[in-house]
Every structure is written in structure tokens, then in C-alpha cells.
Design an enzyme around this catalytic site. Structure first.
Site, PDB file in Angstrom:
ATOM      1  CB  SER A  27      -0.973  -0.031   1.178  1.00  0.00           C
ATOM      2  OG  SER A  27      -1.987   0.922   1.030  1.00  0.00           O
ATOM      3  CD  GLU A  64      -4.996  -4.252  -4.324  1.00  0.00           C
ATOM      4  OE1 GLU A  64      -5.080  -3.817  -3.161  1.00  0.00           O
ATOM      5  OE2 GLU A  64      -3.932  -4.634  -4.836  1.00  0.00           O
ATOM      6  CG  HIS A  84      -5.660  -2.345  -0.078  1.00  0.00           C
ATOM      7  ND1 HIS A  84      -4.672  -2.291  -1.031  1.00  0.00           N
ATOM      8  CD2 HIS A  84      -5.268  -1.508   0.924  1.00  0.00           C
ATOM      9  CE1 HIS A  84      -3.734  -1.443  -0.636  1.00  0.00           C
ATOM     10  NE2 HIS A  84      -4.066  -0.967   0.550  1.00  0.00           N
TER      11      HIS A  84
END
Length: 518
Positions: free
Chosen positions: A203, A324, A421
């Protein structure tokens, strides 16, 4: 394959004790034993960035006398509080790193993997248990903390004037670079090889890795990079900033002035006297601080840097997850509101966007919103990264796609269709490998991913004995490694959507950059 970790632990035990005591440039350190690993949980790599050092480049840590026992993690950087993360767990004195080493001698010269955590440049912590499985495969693991939120990324005209290099903001990235320099100088004393450093992150950590690959200040500090869900290749005016301003130095400075006004302070001097939690706590009501193009750490839009071949050309693995956006799509999103959102986001291209990301019903809108979020924020930047490096670089780029079906996810919405995610962390931190009976398919995939990652850290090539062959990226061939019930090569996934985002961002760049570059 899952028995490999146990076998590694037994073999390591038979070889003797790891390095439980060593020294660095500032003094003697003592770690703790964690199975066959020596773990050092909090090593100060820079001076506490407090008082007059707030919003300045990191400075060297001060030496200590005696033995520093690095047995507890350092504090979290100041950030919004939530359940399990209270203000008493946080401190502006946060520039620490952790090390886990399987080395038995300072002469082992093992490859090094440096983990950069995510959290949107606002939250999270460097601590974790990644070493329990990755380090057992023969690498030294380093995890670093850096300043986040306003403390890490505030730009301001006064701060720019203070700087001898004429920049402000990006202090968190400067922390990362400072930590990587510390690794170069000290990691040999943990049995690591400073010439074999791989950075990896998820991330915001993956975006950081991307920016480090583009920063001249990070040249020579690592030889390879692994990105999990992140890359900084979208046009800079579209990077997420609270005020919607551009992410140039001047735009970031305007955000800093607005923050000063929000705090009712006259100048930086007054802001330096504030309690750190007043700047980054949950009641601040002002967030979204992000890296900016300061001409120093970040010299230009990353896409244009890669077009020109002006980056740190190292081998990379770039991975995204299949769903995600499931972690970010609002659970109660309505079709009508979603369609208005698409109109605002895509403008003249909204009709085409609604064909690619339809939302005629509320459920369809939930998926459309999530898929658009996935591609705008993660999948397209990752595709742009491997595609551009393949065209302008000499080092190989490897593309990966995590799509393993699982009941375990950070997204609890039942409409989720794939890997959300941050789910990729579960494949690295041992969550599945420690529960192979409960998660057999996931554990098998975790074993494969970890082997690829460690092979890459050791040789700059993920391939190795017992693994499916993984060629470097070629968008005309099935060279994306999909992790789903094993590993197999596929063509670029979601290509129609990525082609649309590519056209959208190309139009944005044409609008933004009047020099004709796109």
C-alpha cells in the site's frame, strides 16, 4: 511444501545460536531469541524528531553507554486513535527499526529485505512478525518506522525557506532514505550483506518503494524492489490530497497554510510547540497529507521520470490483488450517487466509465466503485510500472496478481469477489502457514509466494527449484504470475478496464503538462 518452514527451524537450531548481541555505530545492542532467530525490536536509527527537529530532515542518533536491550517495539507514530491503538502507545520519538536475523556470525553476509509499512501515509506501525517465516528462509529482515500524517508530510512556505535545499514535506520519505543509509552502514553486524538489499512494502509502503525507485537520493541504497499494491504513476494532481489541490511543492504548501489556519496558529514556530497528538490525533479533523513533488526527494511526476529512463533501474516484482477496492467501497452506496460520482470523476469520459464500471443497481454500484478504485489506485499504477520499466529500463520487471479464493479477508463484505486490499499481508506474516489444516489452499499459495520473494532477494530473480517458471513482463504474452490454487501464468488481467484508465490518465497528463509530454 508447508513442512519446509519446520524443517528450516530444526536445521537452524542444529547450527547453533544466532547473533543475540552485536554493535552498531551508536553502541552495543542485545536482542531476544525468537526460535532460531535473533530479534532486535527497537533500534534508534535517527535522533528523535522532536522540538526544533520537527519538520526537519532526520539527524543521526546519539550514542549510548552500556548495552541497549532492544526487546520491545518502539512507539507508534502519532496518528488517529482507534480500538487497540491509544494515544499512550504513540510518540513523536518514533524513528526506530526492527531486525530479525537467522545469521550465526557477522560473516554470514545474508541477503537483506527491508519492509516499509503501509497505512495511507497516515497510520500503522513498523512492528510485526514477518521474520518468523521469511527470515527462516535465509534472509535478514529489517522493518522501519517513519513519520506519518502532518508530522511526516506537511509542506509549508516557512519550512521551504528554512531548508538549504529549498524544499519541505516528504519528511517520512527522508526517514526511509535515512534508515536505508543506516542499513548500508550497520547491517553487516547482523550477518547481512549491504550489497544485497531488497526493499518491499504494501500500500503506502509500496508507493514509497515506487518513489524510492524514482528518487536520486535513494540511488545505490538497494538492488531490488517488491511492490505489493502500490505505485506512484497517476498524474500528480490526482494524488489524494485533502483540499483537492495539486501535489506540487506549491500546492502542498497551500495545504500546509490551510492546516495552520485550521489550527489557529500564526506560524511554524507555534506549530512546533504543539503536542504531536494535536497535529495527528483523531480529533484534528484535517488529514490527507501525502508526498509532493518537491524537486529534491521527488523530482517530477513518476510516470514522466520512467518515460525518460530517469530512475533507479533495479529488478522489481509488482503485485496487485484481484478485488483491492472491496476494502474501500462504501457498504451502503446507492446507484444514483455512484453515477454522480462517476460523472464528477471522469467528466467527458463518464459514459464510457459507466460501461466499464457499471452501476445500474446498488449492488452493481458497489462492485463498480470497488473495481474503479482498484484500477485507479492499484492495478493501473502497477501495470504502468512494469510496462514502462520494460520499455525504458535494463532490469527485469515481474508482474503478479493475487486472486486466491479465501474466507479470510480484511474486507468483511459478503459481496467481495476476490482478494481485498491488504489481504496479501496474510500470505507473508504466517497467518495461513501456521494454520494449514484450516487454510490448505491459502497456505500452499503463501509457501509459493514466500519462496518467490526470498529467491528474488537472494538472486534478483524469483525463479527457483520446484516453482513454476516466471518470465519477466511482456504485455503481449502470458507473463503475469497469478496466485490462485497454486501459481500459473496469465495475460494482463482486467485489460479492458486498464486500457480505459490508461486513456483517462493520458488525457489528464495532456491537460496538465503543457510541454506536450504525456
Amino acid at each position: 511444501m508447508i513442512l519446509t518452514v519446520c524443517a528450516l527451524m530444526m536445521a537452524a537450531d542444529a547450527m547453533g545460536q544466532p547473533l543475540l548481541k552485536t554493535h552498531v555505530e551508536t553502541g552495543v545492542l542485545e536482542g531476544i531469541l525468537d526460535g532460531p532467530l535473533a530479534v532486535y525490536k527497537a533500534i534508534p536509527y535517527a535522533a528523535p524528531p522532536v522540538g526544533d527537529l520537527r519538520w526537519r530532515e532526520p539527524q543521526p542518533a546519539k550514542p549510548w553507554e552500556g548495552v541497549l536491550k532492544a526487546e520491545d517495539f518502539g512507539p507508534l507514530p502519532p496518528q488517529p486513535t482507534r480500538q487497540g491503538r491509544t494515544a499512550d502507545m504513540m510518540s513523536e520519538d518514533c524513528l526506530y527499526l526492527g531486525i530479525a536475523t537467522p545469521a550465526k556470525s557477522v560473516n554470514d553476509r545474508l541477503p537483506v529485505m527491508v519492509w516499509i509499512h503501509g497505512g495511507g501515509f497516515q497510520t500503522e506501525h513498523y512492528g510485526g512478525d514477518l521474520w518468523k517465516h521469511l527470515a527462516l528462509r535465509g534472509v535478514v529482515i529489517v522493518s522501519i518506522e517513519y513519520r506519518t500524517g502532518a508530522l511526516g508530510f506537511l509542506a509549508h512556505p516557512e519550512l521551504t525557506k528554512e531548508s538549504k535545499d529549498g524544499h519541505s514535506g516528504n519528511y517520512g520519505l527522508l526517514d526511509q532514505i535515512f534508515a536505508l543509509k543506516w542499513v548500508q552502514r550497520n547491517i553487516a553486524n547482523f550477518g547481512g550483506d549491504p550489497s544485497k538489499v531488497t526493499i518491499f512494502g504494501e500500500s503506502a509502503g509500496a508507493i514509497s518503494c515506487s518513489l524510492l525507485c524514482g528518487s536520486p537520493l535513494a540511488k545505490g541504497l538497494f538492488r531490488a524492489c517488491i511492490s505489493q499494491s502500490g505505485g506512484s504513476f497517476a498524474p500528480w494532481s490526482d494524488q489524494p490530497r485533502t483540499l483537492g489541490v495539486d501535489a506540487s511543492q506549491k500546492g502542498a504548501e497551500q495545504q500546509g497554510l490551510a492546516f495552520q489556519k485550521h489550527l489557529k496558529k500564526k506560524n511554524i514556530k507555534q506549530m512546533r510547540k504543539m503536542d504531536a497528538m494535536e497535529l495527528c490525533g483523531g480529533d484534528v479533523g484535517f488529514s490527507g497529507f501525502w508526498p509532493c513533488v518537491d524537486g529534491y526527494v521527488i523530482t517530477d511526476d513518476q510516470y514522466r521520470l520512467y518515460q525518460r529512463g530517469e530512475y533507479n533501474d533495479v529488478p522489481v516484482i509488482v503485485m496487485t490483488n484481484s478485488d483491492e477496492g472491496a476494502l474501500f467501497s462504501p457498504p451502503n452506496i446507492k446507484a444514483e450517487n455512484y453515477q454522480k460520482q462517476v460523472q464528477n470523476m471522469f467528466g467527458d469520459m463518464a459514459d464510457e466509465a459507466l460501461k466499464v464500471y457499471p452501476g445500474n443497481t446498488d449492488d452493481e454500484a458497489w462492485h463498480g466503485n470497488g473495481d474503479a478504485f482498484r484500477d485507479l489506485g492499484f492495478a493501473w499504477p502497477s501495470y504502468a510500472w512494469v510496462s514502462l520499466q520494460t520499455k525504458t529500463g535494463k532490469s527485469p520487471a515481474y508482474a503478479a496478481f493475487l486472486a486466491q479464493p479465501s474466507t479470510m479477508s480484511f474486507s468483511q463484505d459478503k459481496r467481495r469477489r476476490g482478494v481485498a486490499h491488504a489481504d496479501d499481508i496474510l500470505y507473508l506474516n504466517g497467518h495461513f502457514l501456521t494454520q494449514p489444516d484450516k487454510y490448505p489452499a491459502e497456505a500452499a499459495v503463501a509457501e509459493i509466494i514466500q519462496q518467490y520473494w526470498v529467491n528474488f532477494a537472494k538472486t534478483c530473480n524469483p525463479n527457483g527449484k520446484g516453482l513454476p517458471y516466471w518470465p519477466s513482463f511482456d504485455e503481449t504474452k502470458p507473463t503475469t504470475m497469478q496466485f490462485s490454487n497454486g501459481a500459473s501464468l496469465i495475460m494482463v488481467p482486467n485489460r479492458e478496464q486498464l486500457n480505459f484508465i490508461d486513456r483517462f490518465y493520458k488525457a489528464k497528463r495532456k491537460e496538465l503538462y503543457r510541454d506536450g509530454s504525456q
